[in-house]
Design a protein around this motif. Structure first.
Motif, short mmCIF file in Angstrom:
data_model
loop_
_atom_site.label_atom_id
_atom_site.label_comp_id
_atom_site.label_asym_id
_atom_site.label_seq_id
_atom_site.Cartn_x
_atom_site.Cartn_y
_atom_site.Cartn_z
N GLU A 8 -4.69 -2.34 -6.29
CA GLU A 8 -5.14 -1.14 -5.58
C GLU A 8 -5.15 -1.28 -4.06
O GLU A 8 -5.67 -0.41 -3.36
CB GLU A 8 -6.51 -0.69 -6.08
N TYR B 215 -2.23 0.40 1.54
CA TYR B 215 -3.36 1.32 1.44
C TYR B 215 -4.60 0.70 2.08
O TYR B 215 -5.17 1.24 3.02
CB TYR B 215 -3.66 1.70 -0.01
N ARG C 126 -5.50 4.09 4.07
CA ARG C 126 -6.90 4.49 3.94
C ARG C 126 -7.51 4.86 5.29
O ARG C 126 -8.21 5.86 5.42
CB ARG C 126 -7.70 3.35 3.30
N ARG D 133 -6.92 6.07 -2.86
CA ARG D 133 -5.54 5.75 -3.22
C ARG D 133 -5.02 6.76 -4.23
O ARG D 133 -3.87 7.22 -4.15
CB ARG D 133 -5.49 4.34 -3.79
#
Length: 351
Positions: free
Chosen positions: A185, A262, A296, A303
């Motif tokens: 992630e 991210y 981010r 995400r």
């Protein structure tokens, strides 16, 4: 014989060409599109420059002929002479367009990074063999990994002690390009499996930007001023966002995959990647975070929300329905992990 070609300039406008092939030469050439051109009569100059040329000319030859025919004070906005050359080559070679295909979009639950890499090879081969249509797949993975390019040296790229301390597997992908440290992630990775016809007539470099234009649009709808930096980087005024890699199989099918940051930990990345210690320093910048700018921080979104917007934009531009990896494809990928990706012979094929 009538020919029609189109090319959407990444970040620019649509270029359309129509012409006849008569006795092995281009005749009655007409350029059109939603670009801007001043003065107006320069359009006729371009048409005359191409008339009579061989359809087997290169992109560079068409561009040079067009450039030589243009008046000194001319403004081309949203296109270039090279983009006209690409459109001509696509017309001659019978290149396809995104909407010529029924796209599938895959977003499966997390699997190991190694299985993801194997799936990229299996699904690209399936497209090349006509067993599945063109496909967009979003990666999800369940453990950290160091993903290295096909031609990279393990010892030069990876600090194996640091990687092991973080439980990161070393995975060698089938495409070229650089190494990356990927924690679950922390990034957004997607892969396109496409027939060669979609990028026919384009140079390798042009195909990179062409295949990623949809994601630039998606990022811009989220407020990110994203642009493509040749050969294979997606960047913004705040720093690099991600990079692309490609592999073309003998069948003509193309694997094009991209990883975008991210919420990557630049400090950990700099410890795990040896070469990264120099690259991420960005010529004296003390913080690796300044080198790879996470999505981010630029969007404030999860995400999942960013991935959702990407898929939404892809469907709007190119169509597509939600699909899934077939049981046979899963089986083939798992076999490939055991027979290839997991072996020391593959992982350390470049020591």
């Amino acid at each position: 014989m009538s020919k029609h070609g189109e090319y959407k300039v990444p970040g620019g406008k649509l270029v359309v060409v129509d012409f006849e092939l008569v006795d092995g030469r281009i005749q009655d050439f007409h350029l059109s599109g939603d670009f801007f051109l001043e003065p107006d009569d320069a359009l006729a100059d371009i048409d005359r420059a191409v008339d009579g040329m061989s359809p087997n000319g290169t992109i560079e030859q068409f561009a040079e002929a067009i450039q030589a025919a243009l008046p000194a004070e001319v403004h081309l906005l949203g296109f270039t002479p090279e983009s006209v050359g690409i459109a001509i080559r696509r017309a001659v070679t019978g290149a396809a367009h995104w909407r010529d295909y029924d796209w599938q979009i895959l977003h499966e639950p997390p699997v190991s990074p190694m299985l993801n890499a194997a799936l990229d090879e299996v699904l690209t081969a399936a497209v090349g063999e006509g067993l599945r249509g063109p496909t967009l797949r979003i990666w999800e993975w369940d453990e950290p990994a160091v993903i290295i390019g096909s031609f990279q040296s393990v010892k030069n790229e990876v600090d194996e002690d640091e990687a092991a301390a973080r439980g990161a597997t070393i995975v060698r992908r089938i495409s070229g390009g650089g190494a990356m440290y990927m924690a679950p992630e922390s990034s957004i990775t997607y892969a396109l499996y496409v027939p060669g016809e979609l990028v026919r007539g384009m140079s390798f470099a042009d195909s990179y930007a062409y295949l990623d234009e949809w994601v630039l649009e998606a990022l811009k709808t989220l407020g990110i001023d994203a642009v493509y930096k040749p050969l294979n980087d997606i960047t913004s005024p705040h720093g690099k966002i991600g990079g692309a890699a490609q592999k073309r199989l003998g069948s003509g099918a193309v694997l094009h995959h991209v990883t975008m940051a991210y919420d990557m930990d630049g400090e950990v990345m700099a410890k795990v990647l040896r070469i990264g210690r120099e690259k991420l320093s960005d010529k004296g910048t003390s913080s690796a975070q300044k080198r790879v700018d996470p999505l981010r921080s630029q969007t404030g979104l999860t995400r999942e929300a960013i991935v959702e917007r990407m898929v939404e934009v892809f469907k709007r531009r190119h169509g597509g329905t939600d699909g899934e990896v077939t049981e046979g494809e899963w089986d083939a990928a798992e076999r490939l992990v055991e027979e290839k990706f997991k072996t020391e012979a593959w992982i350390r094929r470049v020591p």
